[in-house]
Write a protein that holds these residues in place. Structure first.
Motif, short mmCIF file in Angstrom:
data_model
loop_
_atom_site.label_atom_id
_atom_site.label_comp_id
_atom_site.label_asym_id
_atom_site.label_seq_id
_atom_site.Cartn_x
_atom_site.Cartn_y
_atom_site.Cartn_z
N TYR A 777 0.83 -1.20 0.00
CA TYR A 777 0.00 0.00 0.00
C TYR A 777 0.87 1.25 0.00
CZ TYR A 777 -3.67 3.21 1.60
OH TYR A 777 -4.55 4.25 1.72
N SER A 778 1.86 1.29 0.91
CA SER A 778 2.76 2.45 0.96
C SER A 778 3.58 2.56 -0.32
CB SER A 778 3.66 2.35 2.18
OG SER A 778 2.89 2.34 3.37
N SER A 779 4.03 1.41 -0.84
CA SER A 779 4.83 1.43 -2.07
C SER A 779 4.00 1.95 -3.24
CB SER A 779 5.35 0.03 -2.37
OG SER A 779 6.15 -0.44 -1.29
N MET A 780 2.77 1.52 -3.35
CA MET A 780 1.89 1.98 -4.43
C MET A 780 1.71 3.49 -4.38
SD MET A 780 -2.17 1.18 -4.95
CE MET A 780 -2.50 2.15 -3.46
N LEU A 781 1.47 4.02 -3.18
CA LEU A 781 1.27 5.45 -3.05
C LEU A 781 2.55 6.23 -3.33
CD1 LEU A 781 -1.01 5.45 0.12
CD2 LEU A 781 -1.69 6.01 -2.21
N VAL A 829 18.05 12.10 -9.93
CA VAL A 829 19.03 12.26 -8.87
C VAL A 829 18.35 12.62 -7.54
CG1 VAL A 829 20.99 13.63 -8.10
CG2 VAL A 829 20.87 12.84 -10.48
N ALA A 830 17.35 13.53 -7.63
CA ALA A 830 16.63 13.93 -6.41
C ALA A 830 15.93 12.74 -5.77
CB ALA A 830 15.63 15.03 -6.75
N LEU A 831 15.28 11.91 -6.57
CA LEU A 831 14.62 10.72 -6.02
C LEU A 831 15.64 9.77 -5.39
CD1 LEU A 831 11.92 9.78 -8.68
CD2 LEU A 831 11.54 10.53 -6.35
N LEU A 832 16.83 9.66 -6.01
CA LEU A 832 17.86 8.80 -5.45
C LEU A 832 18.29 9.29 -4.07
CD1 LEU A 832 19.87 6.48 -5.69
CD2 LEU A 832 21.40 8.04 -6.91
N VAL A 833 18.50 10.62 -3.95
CA VAL A 833 18.93 11.18 -2.66
C VAL A 833 17.85 10.96 -1.59
CG1 VAL A 833 19.53 13.31 -1.46
CG2 VAL A 833 20.44 12.86 -3.75
N VAL A 834 16.62 11.22 -1.98
CA VAL A 834 15.53 11.05 -1.00
C VAL A 834 15.37 9.58 -0.63
CG1 VAL A 834 13.03 11.29 -0.65
CG2 VAL A 834 14.32 13.10 -1.80
N GLY A 835 15.50 8.69 -1.60
CA GLY A 835 15.36 7.27 -1.31
C GLY A 835 16.43 6.77 -0.37
N GLN A 841 13.46 1.75 -0.71
CA GLN A 841 13.88 1.06 -1.91
C GLN A 841 12.98 1.41 -3.09
OE1 GLN A 841 13.79 -3.17 -1.51
NE2 GLN A 841 14.87 -3.57 -3.43
N VAL A 842 11.70 1.70 -2.81
CA VAL A 842 10.77 2.05 -3.87
C VAL A 842 11.23 3.31 -4.58
CG1 VAL A 842 8.40 2.73 -4.36
CG2 VAL A 842 8.85 0.90 -2.73
N LEU A 843 11.63 4.33 -3.81
CA LEU A 843 12.07 5.59 -4.42
C LEU A 843 13.38 5.39 -5.18
CD1 LEU A 843 11.23 8.19 -1.63
CD2 LEU A 843 9.95 7.66 -3.71
N ARG A 844 14.27 4.55 -4.65
CA ARG A 844 15.52 4.31 -5.38
C ARG A 844 15.25 3.59 -6.71
NH1 ARG A 844 17.30 2.72 -0.16
NH2 ARG A 844 17.38 0.53 -0.79
N VAL A 845 14.31 2.66 -6.69
CA VAL A 845 13.95 1.97 -7.94
C VAL A 845 13.29 2.95 -8.90
CG1 VAL A 845 12.46 0.20 -8.93
CG2 VAL A 845 13.73 -0.28 -6.83
N ALA A 846 12.43 3.86 -8.37
CA ALA A 846 11.82 4.87 -9.22
C ALA A 846 12.87 5.79 -9.82
CB ALA A 846 10.81 5.68 -8.41
N SER A 847 13.91 6.11 -9.03
CA SER A 847 15.01 6.94 -9.53
C SER A 847 15.72 6.24 -10.69
CB SER A 847 15.99 7.24 -8.41
OG SER A 847 17.18 7.80 -8.92
N ALA A 848 15.99 4.95 -10.52
CA ALA A 848 16.65 4.20 -11.59
C ALA A 848 15.79 4.17 -12.85
CB ALA A 848 16.96 2.78 -11.10
N ALA A 849 14.47 3.99 -12.65
CA ALA A 849 13.58 3.95 -13.81
C ALA A 849 13.56 5.29 -14.53
CB ALA A 849 12.17 3.57 -13.35
N LEU A 850 13.51 6.39 -13.77
CA LEU A 850 13.46 7.72 -14.39
C LEU A 850 14.76 8.03 -15.13
CD1 LEU A 850 11.74 10.21 -14.76
CD2 LEU A 850 12.66 11.11 -12.62
N ILE A 851 15.88 7.69 -14.53
CA ILE A 851 17.16 7.93 -15.19
C ILE A 851 17.29 7.06 -16.44
CG2 ILE A 851 19.65 7.69 -14.92
CD1 ILE A 851 19.29 8.46 -11.99
#
Length: 904
Positions: A777-781, A829-835, A841-851
């Motif tokens: 649930y948290s990951s989805m949001l 990069v911003a998502l990576l720092v925040v993650g 881990q969800v934000l770090r994966v989102a960062s990798a996807a965006l990059i």
């Protein structure tokens, strides 16, 4: 004559068959009781007690057992005929069991022998009697038919013979009963010969008299009516010694008499005078024997005649209707419910007269022709009598409900709710061309009288019962507030000024204050005092409804909404002095009321009156004041009663705070128009914000007061939010697809409302739900928030280059293309720092996807579309970012490894 006799015999057979089925269980239980007493040394006192209990339990099923109230067996036998024999036999056997032990040599009856004995009993005692009775009746019928065919006797002689035959059957039944009739075995109890003979005689007499009037015309309608009614009433009276089945036969004949005997000039007084005598006679017999079915059937039959009469005439005789309603209520209150009735229980028999008397009053009030001829005045008198009957006899509570429902329906039908263009004429109210014919001069005085009646009787009865019978007290308190409020609302809607009516508003505020004072007065009579039970809750709920009516009557739309929201403070403050549970719920009710108002009119004051000035318009107080009031009420309740109302107030405060922001943004963005009929992204954004806010509120409520409903509801709110965003925000209503205006304000525009605010809300809910809801649930949001933020940034860049309209088909310049690559890299990069910072881990994966998306764009799109220095900068930037990310991860892994070695 022959057809009538055949029908009579068939009906008699059906009735006796049904009676037999009802008595089978009684016979089985009595037989088992005798076996138990004969087979064991049971003390006589125990046997007598068991027999008495059995007799009381079956008193309503058969006339013989209902006579078991006497002290001696001889008196029981004389009054009840054969029906008391099983009990007497049980007593004799019980006495024998106490004095003599059973002989060991006595043979034990086997189940097979018992079965033979039961079959023998059924064939030799019950079925023989029934078949013999039918054969006797058919024999007489064939004899009469033979005299007709042979022409031996004329019609008069034949009718005389039929009447004589009926009298002989009745006399034979009475003779058999008086000659100390005994049933030798319990299995023959259903074949009560005296009752069967009497019923056959009654049917024969009914048929003979009807044929004398209806077929041959030997006697007039009046004399036939008299004879049929007399026989019916005497038959009901004979049921005292012959049982309830005979009473039912007499009642059926009495109710059929008016239909069998026709008159050229029917008299309403004659008809209902006769029905009143029948009802009174049946009521007395039913009360003596406590026969509920007979009493209910009497009320039903006579009530059905009132409906038949009113349906058959254009204008009924109002005095007759009023008097017969009074007789019906008198039989209920002074006959059926008299004596030592249990007043703590509601009498279900009273439902029948309540329904029919209520229908009579309602018909006099609402049927147009009757209403124009003065029917409402007579209906009001009937309602007064109904309230009086319920007040005098508490078990007649259904009569009170019927009176209240009739009053409510009578006044609700006056309200112009069926046609918004209803025309109000001086003499009548018109709805879709149908005249309801209730004048102001008649409706308002009658309403005042009925309102005062319900209030006075309701408060008096509520206080009388509040200490011992809280349910009766609550019922009276409910109608004490409901009836006056319905009358006030309907008269305001029908005859008042809908926009502003100070007269009705004054009455509403008086009712509000009166109900509060009445609640305090009733609460002081509670045991223990000041508990705040159901009756007090009804009074305070009524005061809240009266206050709501006052606001609508005295103020315009805007002030009504604002004051309604502020009203939530008063019950919360009252909890400092009274810990009544209803107070917190009244505050919660204010949340629901304000939600209903803003759902009906989101503009608060109407679209034509809403100012176009940003921020300072009716939206700010219309949504902001309720938010502040709900927050204060929640704070106050947290220090007093607490509980779920406080959680609801917190939820309401959060929801209206969110709505305030969303509505102001939409107002500013659309130039002062927020209620456009066409679906827009802005409207959908508000719905999304509400769904996300509701998810957070439900999570908070569940954490403070765990509930499966709240837990599942919070998960559903998050999933619904995700679906709305994916379908509406990203596809159907995306400005790239619809070319909808994003607004002229640079920052506070449609993109801010539809993407940035939902992104913040999704991130906040994901953070708040961590550890409180499943990980998915948290990951989805979190992913949802990242996508919304990505969409907001990308579309904002598009708007920077294209202006107010950003449809994809308007093309793309090279600088704009380069800007997307740079933006996506920065966001990655911003998502990576925040993650890394929050360990997500969800934000770090989102960062990798965006990059990765940025990399693909640079190599697949920028290489071919960009030229010159922009192409170079695109690749240089990409390379620098990727190298920087590599260094960042190397340092991160180095520090992690060093930390692990130090721990070792």
């Amino acid at each position: 004559m022959s057809e009538i006799a055949i029908i009579a015999i068939i009906v008699l057979f059906v009735i006796t068959t049904k009676q037999q089925k009802r008595l089978n269980s009684v016979e089985a239980e009595l037989k088992a009781l005798r076996k138990a007493m004969a087979g064991s040394a049971v003390p006589a006192s125990h046997a007598l007690a068991a027999a008495a209990v059995q007799r009381e339990q079956t008193a309503d099923l058969s006339p013989e057992l209902s006579q078991g109230q006497s002290d001696t067996a001889d008196q029981e036998q004389q009054e009840a005929g054969p029906w008391s024999r099983p009990v007497a036999a049980a007593r004799v056997e019980a006495g024998d069991a106490t004095n003599e032990q059973p002989s060991e040599a006595e043979p034990v009856r086997t189940p097979e022998k018992a079965g033979k004995r039961d079959i023998e009993t059924a064939l030799g005692t019950r079925w023989a009697v029934w078949v013999g009775g039918v054969a006797l009746a058919l024999g007489g019928l064939f004899l009469v038919r033979y005299t007709i065919e042979a022409g031996i006797f004329g019609p008069g002689a034949r009718l005389s013979m039929a009447g004589l035959f009926g009298l002989l059957l009745v006399a034979a039944g009475e003779f058999v009963r008086r000659t100390d009739w005994r049933v030798p075995v319990a299995g023959a109890a259903g074949a009560y010969i005296p009752a069967i003979l009497t019923a056959a005689g009654v049917f024969t007499l009914f048929g003979a008299i009807y044929a004398a009037h209806g077929v041959y015309g030997f006697i007039g309608a009046g004399f036939a009516f008299f004879l049929l009614g007399l026989i019916a009433i005497l038959t009901i009276a004979a049921a005292l010694v012959h049982g309830q089945a005979l009473a039912g036969i007499g009642l059926l004949g009495a109710l059929a008499t008016p239909a069998l005997v026709a008159s050229q000039a029917p008299s309403a007084w004659g008809l209902f005078g006769y029905l009143a005598m029948v009802l009174a006679a049946a009521g007395v017999i039913a009360r003596i024997r406590r026969w509920r079915f007979l009493m209910a059937a009497s009320f039903f039959g006579t009530g059905l005649w009132t409906l038949i009469y009113m349906a058959g005439v254009t204008i009924p005789d109002f005095a007759v209707m009023m008097v017969f309603s009074a007789v019906t209520l008198a039989v209920l209150g002074f006959v059926w419910l008299s004596g030592t009735m249990e007043e703590r229980k509601v009498d279900l028999v009273s439902i029948v007269p309540a329904v029919f008397v209520g229908f009579t009053a309602l018909a006099l009030f609402v049927i147009p022709d009757i209403a124009t001829d003065g029917g409402p005045k007579w209906a009001a008198i009937i309602i007064v009598m109904m309230v009086a009957a319920a007040f005098w006899r508490p078990p007649a509570e259904p009569v009170l409900h019927a009176a209240g429902i009739v009053t409510a329906l009578a006044y609700i039908q006056m309200m112009p709710i069926l046609d918004l263009h209803a025309e109000l004429s001086p003499g009548a109210l018109r709805l879709d061309g149908v005249t309801l014919a209730v004048s102001r001069a008649g409706a308002i005085p009658i309403g005042v009288v009925l309102g005062l009646l319900f209030m006075g009787a309701g408060l008096w009865a509520a206080r009388r019962h509040i200490a011992e019978r809280w349910w009766f007290s609550a019922v009276w308190a409910f109608w004490a507030v409901a009836a006056p409020l319905v009358i006030l609302l309907s008269t305001w809607a029908a005859f008042g000024n809908i926009d502003r009516d100070l007269t009705h508003a004054a009455v509403a505020v008086l009712l509000c204050l009166g109900f509060v004072a009445a609640g305090e007065w009733l609460s002081r009579a509670e045991q223990p005092p000041l508990v705040g039970g159901a009756a007090i809750s009804c009074m305070l709920a009524g005061s809240a409804m009266a206050w709501l009516l006052f606001l609508h009557m005295a103020f315009g739309s805007g002030m009504t909404t604002v004051l309604l929201g502020a009203s939530a403070i008063a019950p919360a403050l009252a909890t400092r002095h009274r810990s009544w549970p209803v107070l917190g719920w009244l505050s919660a009710a204010a949340v629901i009321a304000v939600l209903a108002r803003v759902a009906f009119d989101p503009t608060i004051v109407g679209a034509e009156f809403l100012s176009r000035t940003p921020l300072f318009n009716w939206l700010l107080p219309g949504y902001g004041v309720p938010a502040l009031a709900f927050g204060f009420a929640a704070w106050r309740l947290a220090r007093t009663t607490n509980g779920r109302p406080r959680l609801i107030m917190e939820a309401g405060a959060a929801l209206f705070a969110l709505l305030t922001l969303a509505m102001l943004v939409r107002h500013a963005m659309h130039g002062g128009v927020i209620d456009s009929g066409a679906p827009t992204l802005a409207e959908q954004a508000i719905y999304t914000l509400i769904a996300l806010g509701a998810g957070a509120i439900l999570v908070a409520l569940d954490m403070r007061s765990p509930s499966p409903v709240l837990r599942i509801g919070s998960l559903a709110a998050g999933v619904i939010s995700a679906l709305l965003i994916c379908i509406q925000h990203f596809m159907a209503l995306n400005p790239l697809v619809t070319d909808e205006s994003t607004g002229r304000i640079p920052f506070f525009n449609l993109l801010f409302l539809a993407y940035l605010l939902p992104a913040v809300a999704a991130f906040a809910l994901a953070w708040y739900a961590r550890g409180k809801r499943p990980k998915w649930y948290s990951s989805m949001l979190a992913v949802l928030g990242a996508l919304l933020a990505f969409a907001y940034a990308t579309l904002s860049v598009r708007r920077l280059f294209k202006g107010e309209y950003i449809a994809w088909w308007s093309g793309m310049e090279q600088v704009e293309t380069y800007s997307y690559s740079a933006l996506w890299l920065v966001m990655g990069v911003a998502l990576l720092v925040v993650g890394v910072r929050f360990g997500s881990q969800v934000l770090r994966v989102a960062s990798a996807a965006l990059i990765s998306i940025a990399v693909l764009k640079v190599f697949l799109f920028d290489m071919s579309e960009l030229e010159g220095v922009l192409r170079a900068f695109s690749f240089i930037g990409l390379g620098g970012v990727l190298i920087g990310i590599g260094l960042f991860y190397q340092r991160l892994l180095t520090h992690t490894a060093a930390g692990e070695r130090s721990e070792v």
